[in-house]
Design a protein around this motif. Structure first.
Motif, PDB file in Angstrom:
ATOM      1  N   LEU A  64      40.100  47.720  40.033  1.00  0.00           N
ATOM      2  CA  LEU A  64      40.685  49.018  39.702  1.00  0.00           C
ATOM      3  C   LEU A  64      39.622  50.069  39.418  1.00  0.00           C
ATOM      4  CD1 LEU A  64      43.706  48.017  37.443  1.00  0.00           C
ATOM      5  CD2 LEU A  64      43.824  49.248  39.613  1.00  0.00           C
ATOM      6  N   ASN A  65      38.431  49.636  39.011  1.00  0.00           N
ATOM      7  CA  ASN A  65      37.366  50.564  38.635  1.00  0.00           C
ATOM      8  C   ASN A  65      36.238  50.682  39.649  1.00  0.00           C
ATOM      9  OD1 ASN A  65      38.393  51.419  36.044  1.00  0.00           O
ATOM     10  ND2 ASN A  65      38.064  49.309  35.420  1.00  0.00           N
ATOM     11  N   LEU A  73      44.650  44.398  47.906  1.00  0.00           N
ATOM     12  CA  LEU A  73      44.678  44.318  46.450  1.00  0.00           C
ATOM     13  C   LEU A  73      45.934  44.952  45.869  1.00  0.00           C
ATOM     14  CD1 LEU A  73      40.948  45.099  45.676  1.00  0.00           C
ATOM     15  CD2 LEU A  73      42.107  42.896  45.480  1.00  0.00           C
ATOM     16  N   ALA A  74      46.358  46.070  46.436  1.00  0.00           N
ATOM     17  CA  ALA A  74      47.583  46.723  45.961  1.00  0.00           C
ATOM     18  C   ALA A  74      48.783  45.797  46.147  1.00  0.00           C
ATOM     19  CB  ALA A  74      47.789  48.042  46.697  1.00  0.00           C
ATOM     20  N   ASP A  98      50.353  50.427  42.750  1.00  0.00           N
ATOM     21  CA  ASP A  98      50.256  51.532  43.695  1.00  0.00           C
ATOM     22  C   ASP A  98      48.779  51.828  43.974  1.00  0.00           C
ATOM     23  OD1 ASP A  98      50.940  53.630  45.332  1.00  0.00           O
ATOM     24  OD2 ASP A  98      51.337  55.028  43.692  1.00  0.00           O
ATOM     25  N   LYS A  99      48.469  52.148  45.217  1.00  0.00           N
ATOM     26  CA  LYS A  99      47.080  52.446  45.598  1.00  0.00           C
ATOM     27  C   LYS A  99      46.499  53.591  44.782  1.00  0.00           C
ATOM     28  CE  LYS A  99      47.615  51.287  50.454  1.00  0.00           C
ATOM     29  NZ  LYS A  99      47.539  51.810  51.817  1.00  0.00           N
ATOM     30  N   LYS A 100      47.330  54.489  44.326  1.00  0.00           N
ATOM     31  CA  LYS A 100      46.870  55.668  43.597  1.00  0.00           C
ATOM     32  C   LYS A 100      46.241  55.325  42.251  1.00  0.00           C
ATOM     33  CE  LYS A 100      50.302  58.514  45.801  1.00  0.00           C
ATOM     34  NZ  LYS A 100      51.572  59.209  45.664  1.00  0.00           N
ATOM     35  N   GLU A 101      46.449  54.122  41.766  1.00  0.00           N
ATOM     36  CA  GLU A 101      45.877  53.716  40.486  1.00  0.00           C
ATOM     37  C   GLU A 101      44.436  53.220  40.608  1.00  0.00           C
ATOM     38  OE1 GLU A 101      48.257  51.469  37.805  1.00  0.00           O
ATOM     39  OE2 GLU A 101      50.106  52.161  38.756  1.00  0.00           O
ATOM     40  N   LYS A 117      41.363  57.478  44.232  1.00  0.00           N
ATOM     41  CA  LYS A 117      41.234  58.812  43.629  1.00  0.00           C
ATOM     42  C   LYS A 117      39.948  59.486  44.071  1.00  0.00           C
ATOM     43  CE  LYS A 117      43.662  57.245  39.532  1.00  0.00           C
ATOM     44  NZ  LYS A 117      43.494  56.863  38.128  1.00  0.00           N
ATOM     45  N   HIS A 118      38.871  58.719  44.112  1.00  0.00           N
ATOM     46  CA  HIS A 118      37.570  59.255  44.509  1.00  0.00           C
ATOM     47  C   HIS A 118      37.608  59.749  45.951  1.00  0.00           C
ATOM     48  CE1 HIS A 118      33.253  59.726  44.239  1.00  0.00           C
ATOM     49  NE2 HIS A 118      33.131  59.086  45.394  1.00  0.00           N
ATOM     50  N   LYS A 119      38.265  58.993  46.816  1.00  0.00           N
ATOM     51  CA  LYS A 119      38.359  59.374  48.222  1.00  0.00           C
ATOM     52  C   LYS A 119      39.182  60.645  48.390  1.00  0.00           C
ATOM     53  CE  LYS A 119      39.116  57.415  52.735  1.00  0.00           C
ATOM     54  NZ  LYS A 119      39.387  56.234  53.514  1.00  0.00           N
ATOM     55  N   GLN A 120      40.198  60.834  47.566  1.00  0.00           N
ATOM     56  CA  GLN A 120      41.019  62.041  47.645  1.00  0.00           C
ATOM     57  C   GLN A 120      40.262  63.273  47.173  1.00  0.00           C
ATOM     58  OE1 GLN A 120      43.953  61.782  49.224  1.00  0.00           O
ATOM     59  NE2 GLN A 120      43.354  59.651  49.381  1.00  0.00           N
TER      60      GLN A 120
END
Length: 101
Positions: free
Chosen positions: A62-63, A75-76, A82-85, A90-93
């Motif tokens: 997750l980190n 992994l999701a 959810d992938k958003k976690e 987040k970094h890619k977005q």
């Protein structure tokens, strides 16, 4: 009696950039988990689960700052998250690639 798992039990192609003599399972936990998740074989995944357990793998993954899309989806699905976690999502977005989208 089962023999303890060592770094030599994992696929050697994962550690071309690591000095195996100084490898410590606790100190290099995130490095080992990321390498196995992205480049490991199914046997490596099974060894990883024995060494750390699914909860530790979940916490570390997750980190992680980067994971490829296939690993992230795997992994999701495994952890039912959810992938958003994931930090890597987040970094890619935050930093989209405009040239090769």
């Amino acid at each position: 009696m089962k023999k303890p798992i060592t770094i030599d039990d994992f696929s050697q192609h994962l550690f071309w950039d690591v000095d195996l003599a100084d490898f410590d399972f606790q100190k290099h936990k995130s490095h080992l988990i990321q390498k196995v998740l992205e480049y490991g074989l199914m046997n490596d995944w099974n060894l990883l689960k024995e060494v750390y357990g699914l909860e530790t793998i979940k916490e570390v993954s997750l980190n992680l700052r980067s994971l490829d899309a296939v690993t992230l989806s795997f992994l999701a699905t495994i952890f039912q998250i959810d992938k958003k976690e994931f930090r890597c999502y987040k970094h890619k977005q935050l930093f989209p690639t405009y040239w090769n989208s």
